[in-house]
Write a protein that holds these residues in place. Structure first.
Motif, PDB file in Angstrom:
ATOM      1  N   LYS A 145       0.991  -1.361  -0.051  1.00  0.00           N
ATOM      2  CA  LYS A 145       0.107   0.067  -0.223  1.00  0.00           C
ATOM      3  C   LYS A 145       0.798   1.279   0.092  1.00  0.00           C
ATOM      4  N   LEU A 146       2.157   1.124   0.393  1.00  0.00           N
ATOM      5  CA  LEU A 146       3.048   2.316   0.503  1.00  0.00           C
ATOM      6  C   LEU A 146       3.714   2.815  -0.792  1.00  0.00           C
ATOM      7  N   PRO A 147       4.030   4.077  -1.124  1.00  0.00           N
ATOM      8  CA  PRO A 147       4.612   4.565  -2.322  1.00  0.00           C
ATOM      9  C   PRO A 147       6.163   4.075  -2.107  1.00  0.00           C
ATOM     10  N   GLN A 148       6.856   3.981  -3.243  1.00  0.00           N
ATOM     11  CA  GLN A 148       8.339   3.560  -3.151  1.00  0.00           C
ATOM     12  C   GLN A 148       9.170   4.216  -2.469  1.00  0.00           C
ATOM     13  N   GLU A 149       8.861   5.641  -2.611  1.00  0.00           N
ATOM     14  CA  GLU A 149       9.486   6.879  -1.777  1.00  0.00           C
ATOM     15  C   GLU A 149       9.491   6.509  -0.334  1.00  0.00           C
ATOM     16  N   PHE A 150       8.347   5.997   0.367  1.00  0.00           N
ATOM     17  CA  PHE A 150       8.125   5.722   1.681  1.00  0.00           C
ATOM     18  C   PHE A 150       8.906   4.446   2.085  1.00  0.00           C
ATOM     19  N   LEU A 151       8.873   3.354   1.238  1.00  0.00           N
ATOM     20  CA  LEU A 151       9.465   2.120   1.434  1.00  0.00           C
ATOM     21  C   LEU A 151      10.968   2.305   1.479  1.00  0.00           C
ATOM     22  N   GLU A 152      11.532   3.384   0.756  1.00  0.00           N
ATOM     23  CA  GLU A 152      13.140   3.504   0.745  1.00  0.00           C
ATOM     24  C   GLU A 152      13.402   4.227   1.968  1.00  0.00           C
ATOM     25  N   ILE A 154      11.837   3.729   4.763  1.00  0.00           N
ATOM     26  CA  ILE A 154      11.551   2.864   6.020  1.00  0.00           C
ATOM     27  C   ILE A 154      12.807   1.857   5.760  1.00  0.00           C
ATOM     28  N   ASP A 155      13.023   1.424   4.651  1.00  0.00           N
ATOM     29  CA  ASP A 155      14.275   0.315   4.696  1.00  0.00           C
ATOM     30  C   ASP A 155      15.651   1.094   5.048  1.00  0.00           C
ATOM     31  N   THR A 156      15.800   2.451   4.758  1.00  0.00           N
ATOM     32  CA  THR A 156      17.029   3.081   5.038  1.00  0.00           C
ATOM     33  C   THR A 156      17.095   3.212   6.472  1.00  0.00           C
ATOM     34  N   PHE A 157      16.010   3.752   7.260  1.00  0.00           N
ATOM     35  CA  PHE A 157      15.891   3.809   8.667  1.00  0.00           C
ATOM     36  C   PHE A 157      16.197   2.460   9.162  1.00  0.00           C
ATOM     37  N   THR A 158      15.263   1.109   8.833  1.00  0.00           N
ATOM     38  CA  THR A 158      15.666   0.020   9.314  1.00  0.00           C
ATOM     39  C   THR A 158      16.814  -0.339   9.460  1.00  0.00           C
ATOM     40  N   THR A 159      17.505  -0.341   8.163  1.00  0.00           N
ATOM     41  CA  THR A 159      18.975  -0.885   8.213  1.00  0.00           C
ATOM     42  C   THR A 159      19.874  -0.176   9.136  1.00  0.00           C
ATOM     43  N   LYS A 160      19.620   1.310   9.040  1.00  0.00           N
ATOM     44  CA  LYS A 160      20.406   2.047   9.952  1.00  0.00           C
ATOM     45  C   LYS A 160      20.439   1.856  11.582  1.00  0.00           C
ATOM     46  N   TYR A 161      19.059   1.664  11.943  1.00  0.00           N
ATOM     47  CA  TYR A 161      18.713   1.713  13.370  1.00  0.00           C
ATOM     48  C   TYR A 161      18.267   0.500  13.949  1.00  0.00           C
ATOM     49  N   MET A 162      17.694  -0.327  13.266  1.00  0.00           N
ATOM     50  CA  MET A 162      17.016  -1.592  13.443  1.00  0.00           C
ATOM     51  C   MET A 162      17.442  -3.128  13.240  1.00  0.00           C
ATOM     52  N   SER A 163      18.819  -2.832  12.377  1.00  0.00           N
ATOM     53  CA  SER A 163      19.241  -4.385  12.044  1.00  0.00           C
ATOM     54  C   SER A 163      20.251  -4.615  12.965  1.00  0.00           C
ATOM     55  N   ASN A 164      20.317  -5.892  13.398  1.00  0.00           N
ATOM     56  CA  ASN A 164      21.260  -6.388  14.441  1.00  0.00           C
ATOM     57  C   ASN A 164      22.596  -6.603  13.601  1.00  0.00           C
TER      58      ASN A 164
END
Length: 164
Positions: A145-152, A154-164
């Motif tokens: 449901k999310l536009p590609q811009e939002f997914l990018e 989210i993915d950048t934030f997740t990689t930076k702050y939430m990946s172990n």
């Protein structure tokens, strides 16, 4: 409802509280608005760093004066639409505290009615930090449901702050 990333991105209680205040001052520059943002971000930080639910309940109650002794079942019959921080943040935190998993927290928050998107966002942020994941079925449907811009973002934030 927009403060959740702060609880994930900063590494000390002091930094979380300071950044939450800055984020709230833009649109909720009132003591209760700032308190609600700080309580939400701190609950996420505590959940992310391994605090037990009882510790989260106690810390948020003592620091911000919220009554977190209630249950969703006790709140639901009397809850009315309330967009104020003092009328939504404690209820959203209780939805998390009463939950068994991520989806349960979201469902409990929404079941109150009223400003349910805000309640679900707050409960969801804390739950993601505490339970350490969002079920793949939910992630898959949301990503459709999310536009590609939002997914990018989210993915950048997740990689930076939430990946172990």
């Amino acid at each position: 409802m927009r403060v959740s990333p702060i609880g994930f991105a900063f590494s000390t209680v002091e930094a979380v509280l300071a950044e939450a205040q800055k984020s709230a001052e833009v649109s909720h520059n009132h003591p209760e608005g700032i308190k609600g943002a700080q309580a939400t971000a701190l609950a996420i930080f505590l959940a992310r760093t391994g605090a037990a639910k009882q510790h989260i309940r106690q810390e948020i109650s003592e620091r911000f004066g919220y009554d977190l002794t209630r249950t969703i079942a006790a709140i639901r019959p009397h809850y009315r639409f309330d967009t104020s921080c003092q009328g939504s943040v404690p209820e959203a935190i209780i939805a998390f505290l009463d939950s068994d998993n991520y989806e349960d927290a979201i469902r409990k928050a929404i079941s109150l009615g009223g400003d349910s998107d805000t309640l679900a966002c707050i409960a969801g942020g804390i739950s993601q930090a505490f339970y350490k994941e969002i079920p793949i079925e939910i992630v898959t449907e949301i990503r459709k449901k999310l536009p590609q811009e939002f997914l990018e973002i989210i993915d950048t934030f997740t990689t930076k702050y939430m990946s172990n």
